[in-house]
Design an enzyme around this catalytic site. Structure first.
Site: not given
Ligand code: NAD
Length: 497
Positions: A187, A298, A397
């Protein structure tokens, strides 16, 4: 080969439609989610918001394909051939993939073409090459027994990805999972779904059996949760925020005690000691480390911790690096700076900056938004001084191009400031004294440490992943392939037959 012209008309880009399940695009009559172009805020298209029934259809397809298509049982080298063809097709379609990324995500087309697409192909190629290199262990047992540990795929892995770097994130999840012989239901973020669907289509074109790699679109709390909770999902691999990671971990625990790989948020320090070989180089590392992708990475290095003796000179050198940053449409080949993904995210940045100012922070440079960018939110790079570890912009963050500046007088103090109470994703250390840099490396709790540089190279062998609340497990490297397999212990007695 000459470089193609990368300027393009965003309204002419063909968008994949529906979900990608069982080797084909599937239209449904589910509610539609509007997807906006971050570059100018205009409507780009729609994707369906998958119900639990659609998720079940995708997982059932994947499970059936996993059991019957031969993907899991063929030799790893046979899987590797398909993955290699897939990587070749990604390279071949580099222009159209870069365009898809540039219309729906925050990536300028030139950067998507020069780095995101080739990095995506490279990650797939890396796991293809690794597919037959990790075979398990022979155990040291009695001489009349043979003990070994065999690796095997889990079955169907559920992958959930964020909106930043959608192509790369997809390859980090799918590369190891598919090389290990699993099927995947992924997803993508509902904000950036299109390039992931196109990758799934190319996988089938490369010869991957239908149903082995599926993409379901939808919102996190519904579609994402249904995927995590599905009984035929054997493992979850997630990249996103720490808050969502905790929800997913809890869901995975309550619905089948599933293992999780979690790549989560960060608030990474850039620790600069008094003696650096080349101040200009350090300033470049720091500037690019916090403005890349508009600060929405990230591993963005958003906390500068600098020795008081060089603080003024370094801050001046960083400002000089930032003066020529310019906004522009992501479909223009000269644009090199990214907008904030959405209005909600821009508002969050503004709130955290305001709260920081209210608590005494001072804007040393920049801030606010570039004008003349339609409805896109191109945040100017900003430097905040007079901050403490409790200032919101230091603590949280913020996911935007904002660098906080703190000074220190001795090594212990600098290392202590570099630590963060909850995050431990990455850290930059800058010093011409390698002993000092290595001492700091040992003492900073971070999953990745860069010394006298900042940011990833193309070395897919180096894993990535966080300590503390920045995550569990690794993407990339041998570790990611191992984490895509479960390990079966076998013991045979020679003479009992
Ligand atoms: P997010 O956590 O809001 O969403 C990420 C994904 O999770 C999306 O596809 C979203 O639809 C899904 N999601 C949300 N709630 C969910 C639930 N209850 N159950 C299952 N899926 C759910 O994050 P974002 O805003 O899309 O991305 C930014 C974040 O990602 C930042 O915190 C960043 O640091 C992190 N990130 C980390 C890395 C890494 O390698 N550590 C890499 C890229 C991004």
């Amino acid at each position: 080969m000459s470089t193609p012209s990368l300027d393009f008309d965003p309204s002419a880009v063909q968008l994949p439609q529906g979900h990608f399940i069982g080797g084909a695009y599937r239209q449904t009559d589910e509610a539609q989610i509007a997807v906006l172009r971050p570059s100018d805020g205009k409507l780009l298209g729609h994707v369906p918001d998958a119900s639990a029934g659609t998720v079940d259809f995708a997982v059932s397809n994947a499970h059936e394909a996993w059991k019957t298509s031969g993907w899991a049982t063929r030799s790893p080298r046979e899987r590797a051939k398909v993955l290699t063809r897939w990587a070749e097709l990604i390279d071949h379609h580099a222009v159209s993939l870069a365009q898809l990324e540039a219309v729906s995500s925050t990536r300028p087309v030139a950067q998507a073409y020069a780095s995101d697409v080739p990095f995506t192909a490279e990650a797939i190629r890396f796991f293809a090459e690794l597919a037959d290199k990790l075979g398990g262990d022979i155990a040291a047992t009695r001489r009349d027994s043979l003990g070994f540990v065999a690796s095997e795929p889990y079955g169907v892995i559920g992958a959930i990805t964020p909106w930043n770097f959608p192509l790369s994130m997809c390859s980090w999840k799918c590369g190891p999972a598919l090389a290990a012989g699993n099927a995947v239901v992924l997803k993508p973020s509902e904000m950036t779904p299109f390039s992931t669907m196109r990758l799934a289509e190319l996988a089938v074109e490369a010869g991957m059996p239908a149903g082995i790699f599926n993409v379901v679109n939808g919102r996190g709390a519904t579609t994402g949760a249904a995927l995590t909770r599905h009984p035929d999902i054997s493992k979850i691999s997630f990249t996103g925020s720490t808050r969502t990671g905790a929800v997913i971990m809890s869901d995975a625990a309550m619905h089948g005690t599933k293992p999780v790989t979690l790549e989560l948020g960060g608030k990474s320090p850039q620790l600069v000691f008094e003696r650096v070989t080349n101040l200009e180089h350090t300033a470049r590392c720091i500037a690019s480390g916090f403005i890349a992708n508009g600060g929405q990475a990230c591993v963005a290095g958003t906390r500068l911790i600098v020795h008081r003796g060089i603080a003024d000179a370094l801050v001046d050198a960083i400002k000089a690096q930032l003066r020529n940053v310019a906004a522009g449409p992501l479909w223009r080949s000269t644009t090199a700076y990214s907008p904030i993904i959405s209005r909600a995210q821009a508002e969050r940045i503004d709130r955290l900056v305001e709260e920081s100012r209210a608590s005494g922070a001072e804007v040393l440079f920049g801030g606010g938004y570039f004008e003349d960018t339609d409805e896109g939110f191109f945040h100017r790079p900003a430097l905040l001084g007079n901050v403490t570890s409790d200032t919101p912009a230091v603590r949280e963050e913020l996911f935007g191009p904002v660098l906080t500046v703190q000074t220190f007088d001795d090594e212990d103090e600098g290392i202590a400031l570099a630590g963060h109470p909850i995050y431990g994703l990455a850290a930059g250390i800058h010093s011409s004294d390698i002993g000092q840099a290595l001492r700091a490396m040992r003492r900073i709790a971070a999953g990745t440490v860069w010394i006298n540089r900042y940011g990833r190279s193309g070395d897919m062998i180096i894993p990535t992943g966080g300590f503390k609340q920045s995550g569990i497990g690794k993407d990339l490297g041998r570790q990611a392939l191992e984490a895509s397999m479960r390990h079966k212990s076998v013991l045979i007695d020679f003479d009992a037959m």
